[in-house]
Design an enzyme around this catalytic site. Structure first.
Site, PDB file in Angstrom:
ATOM      1  N   HIS A 127       0.824  -1.219   0.000  1.00 46.92           N
ATOM      2  CA  HIS A 127       0.000   0.000   0.000  1.00 46.92           C
ATOM      3  C   HIS A 127       0.854   1.264   0.000  1.00 46.92           C
ATOM      4  CE1 HIS A 127      -3.471  -2.604   1.592  1.00 46.92           C
ATOM      5  NE2 HIS A 127      -3.689  -2.309   0.333  1.00 46.92           N
ATOM      6  N   ASP A 140     -10.015  -2.844  -0.117  1.00 45.04           N
ATOM      7  CA  ASP A 140      -9.639  -3.016   1.292  1.00 45.04           C
ATOM      8  C   ASP A 140      -9.331  -1.700   1.983  1.00 45.04           C
ATOM      9  OD1 ASP A 140      -6.631  -2.506   0.859  1.00 45.04           O
ATOM     10  OD2 ASP A 140      -7.047  -4.130  -0.540  1.00 45.04           O
ATOM     11  N   ASP A 189      -5.235  -0.334  -8.210  1.00 44.57           N
ATOM     12  CA  ASP A 189      -4.949  -1.315  -7.151  1.00 44.57           C
ATOM     13  C   ASP A 189      -5.921  -2.470  -7.351  1.00 44.57           C
ATOM     14  OD1 ASP A 189      -4.596  -2.760  -4.856  1.00 44.57           O
ATOM     15  OD2 ASP A 189      -5.095  -1.133  -3.484  1.00 44.57           O
ATOM     16  N   THR A 231      -7.056  -6.627  -8.665  1.00 47.05           N
ATOM     17  CA  THR A 231      -6.694  -8.040  -8.639  1.00 47.05           C
ATOM     18  C   THR A 231      -5.858  -8.353  -9.886  1.00 47.05           C
ATOM     19  OG1 THR A 231      -8.961  -8.268  -9.451  1.00 47.05           O
ATOM     20  CG2 THR A 231      -8.558  -8.975  -7.228  1.00 47.05           C
TER      21      THR A 231
HETATM   22  N1  SAM Z   1      -3.342  -5.829  -3.659  1.00 48.86           N
HETATM   23  C1  SAM Z   1      -4.199  -6.812  -4.164  1.00 48.86           C
HETATM   24  C2  SAM Z   1      -3.497  -7.729  -5.146  1.00 48.86           C
HETATM   25  O1  SAM Z   1      -2.612  -7.300  -5.902  1.00 48.86           O
HETATM   26  O2  SAM Z   1      -3.825  -8.900  -5.128  1.00 48.86           O
HETATM   27  C3  SAM Z   1      -5.401  -6.193  -4.710  1.00 48.86           C
HETATM   28  C4  SAM Z   1      -6.252  -5.714  -3.569  1.00 48.86           C
HETATM   29  S1  SAM Z   1      -7.824  -5.056  -3.889  1.00 48.86           S
HETATM   30  C5  SAM Z   1      -8.734  -6.087  -2.793  1.00 48.86           C
HETATM   31  C6  SAM Z   1      -8.283  -5.515  -5.523  1.00 48.86           C
HETATM   32  C7  SAM Z   1      -9.697  -5.120  -5.841  1.00 48.86           C
HETATM   33  O3  SAM Z   1      -9.854  -4.841  -7.221  1.00 48.86           O
HETATM   34  C8  SAM Z   1     -10.744  -6.184  -5.525  1.00 48.86           C
HETATM   35  O4  SAM Z   1     -11.464  -5.808  -4.389  1.00 48.86           O
HETATM   36  C9  SAM Z   1     -11.628  -6.246  -6.787  1.00 48.86           C
HETATM   37  O5  SAM Z   1     -13.003  -6.330  -6.502  1.00 48.86           O
HETATM   38  C10 SAM Z   1     -11.251  -4.933  -7.473  1.00 48.86           C
HETATM   39  N2  SAM Z   1     -11.520  -4.905  -8.919  1.00 48.86           N
HETATM   40  C11 SAM Z   1     -11.258  -5.848  -9.846  1.00 48.86           C
HETATM   41  N3  SAM Z   1     -11.669  -5.456 -11.064  1.00 48.86           N
HETATM   42  C12 SAM Z   1     -12.205  -4.208 -10.914  1.00 48.86           C
HETATM   43  C13 SAM Z   1     -12.815  -3.288 -11.797  1.00 48.86           C
HETATM   44  N4  SAM Z   1     -12.959  -3.549 -13.110  1.00 48.86           N
HETATM   45  N5  SAM Z   1     -13.231  -2.092 -11.286  1.00 48.86           N
HETATM   46  C14 SAM Z   1     -13.103  -1.807  -9.975  1.00 48.86           C
HETATM   47  N6  SAM Z   1     -12.550  -2.661  -9.083  1.00 48.86           N
HETATM   48  C15 SAM Z   1     -12.108  -3.850  -9.532  1.00 48.86           C
END
Ligand code: SAM
Length: 296
Positions: free
Chosen positions: A67, A91, A161, A163
């Site tokens: 972060h 998160d 940030d 997935t």
């Molecule tokens: N640091 C983490 C990793 O690299 O594994 C990522 C943490 S954060 C929890 C990632 C977030 O991205 C998830 O909560 C997911 O729901 C979100 N996410 C994925 N695709 C997205 C999109 N198209 N728009 C907004 N959020 C999205």
């Protein structure tokens, strides 16, 4: 998935022939959201662990590395960041770091899955301490569409940030998305994206990110490396892109006198993260022909 005290949670990286395990105390929460499978475990030594679709997202013990590096290098590279948008980041850990900067007037967290934020509020309250900051804004929806609709030239910094580049996040790693970011950022804006493992993904995800960010119109791109023990190989990266701001310079004096506490980031870490491993230089140089050097 039922995991009892003393058992191990294991994330298998099949393509790499490796795996990462943490010893569990208990399963705290599990649900199928409209978007993904979400679970939180209490571990023996790393505090709470969030898992989405079987992939480790973060632990209480080591998330500060990720972060802080997703936010402070870019925030101290931009001359005066006032409006920051986080795509994903449900998160709230990146939001918390961004709002440590007193000059930031407005921060948006654009997360597709509201459940990730609600579950974080319950199991990672230490990451959500800035959620009531009057500068914090939340939008629960698709970051790709949000960026497409953003008014041109209105954002100083976009932090992706997300997935891994699959499912809902796939489109966040694409030329079209980067172009929308560039338009929303304007000339002096900076884009930063989590770009996976330098060891595993330099020739794939990282190289593709540099190429597509350039194709979208950014003139400079730069990958910063940092440790992240719970992600594949324990070594992670983010990639910054800009048109006007030289990414190799940053507000070093401001970073040195930052009016807030960090656990990893400081001006020396910033310099160190800008140093590029030889194999990465070679891999990125292959794409440099006819383009401004990646390291400018
Ligand atoms: N640091 C983490 C990793 O690299 O594994 C990522 C943490 S954060 C929890 C990632 C977030 O991205 C998830 O909560 C997911 O729901 C979100 N996410 C994925 N695709 C997205 C999109 N198209 N728009 C907004 N959020 C999205």
């Amino acid at each position: 998935m039922s995991i009892g005290p003393g058992e191990w949670f294991t994330e298998v990286f099949q393509d790499e022939g490796t795996a990462f395990s943490l010893q569990m105390r208990r399963l705290c929460h599990e649900e199928q959201t409209p978007f993904q499978h979400l679970a939180v475990y209490e571990t023996e030594t790393f505090g709470n662990l969030m898992v989405i679709d079987g992939c480790v997202m973060l632990t209480a013990r080591d998330n500060f590395l990720y972060h802080e590096m997703m936010s402070h290098p870019a925030l101290f590279t931009h001359k005066r960041p006032r409006k920051v948008v986080i795509i994903g980041g449900g998160d709230c850990g990146t939001l918390k770091e961004v709002l440590k900067h007193p000059g930031v007037e407005e921060a948006w967290q654009v997360e597709i899955d509201e459940r990730v934020t609600r579950v974080s509020e319950e199991y990672f309250p230490e990451l959500c301490t800035a959620n009531d900051d009057p500068r914090a804004n939340f939008f629960f929806g698709d970051g790709i569409q949000w960026m497409r609709d953003a008014a041109p030239g209105t954002i100083d910094l976009v932090i992706v940030d997300s997935t891994d580049p699959f499912g809902a996040a796939e489109g966040l790693f694409s030329t079209d998305f980067y172009r929308d970011c560039m338009l929303a950022l304007g000339e002096h804006g900076i884009l930063v994206q989590q770009s996976e493992s330098p060891l595993l993904h330099t020739n794939t995800i990282i190289k593709k990110a540099h190429r597509e960010m350039r194709e979208a119109g950014f003139t400079q791109t730069r990958t910063l490396c940092f440790p992240q023990p719970v992600y594949p190989t324990g070594w992670w990266s983010c990639t910054m892109a800009a048109r006007a701001n030289p990414l190799k310079y940053f507000r070093e004096a401001d970073a040195d006198e930052k009016p807030f506490v960090t656990d990893y980031y400081n001006k020396d870490i910033h310099h160190a993260a800008l140093a590029m491993p030889e194999f990465m230089k070679r891999a990125l140089a292959e794409d440099d022909e006819g383009m401004p050097p990646y390291s400018s």
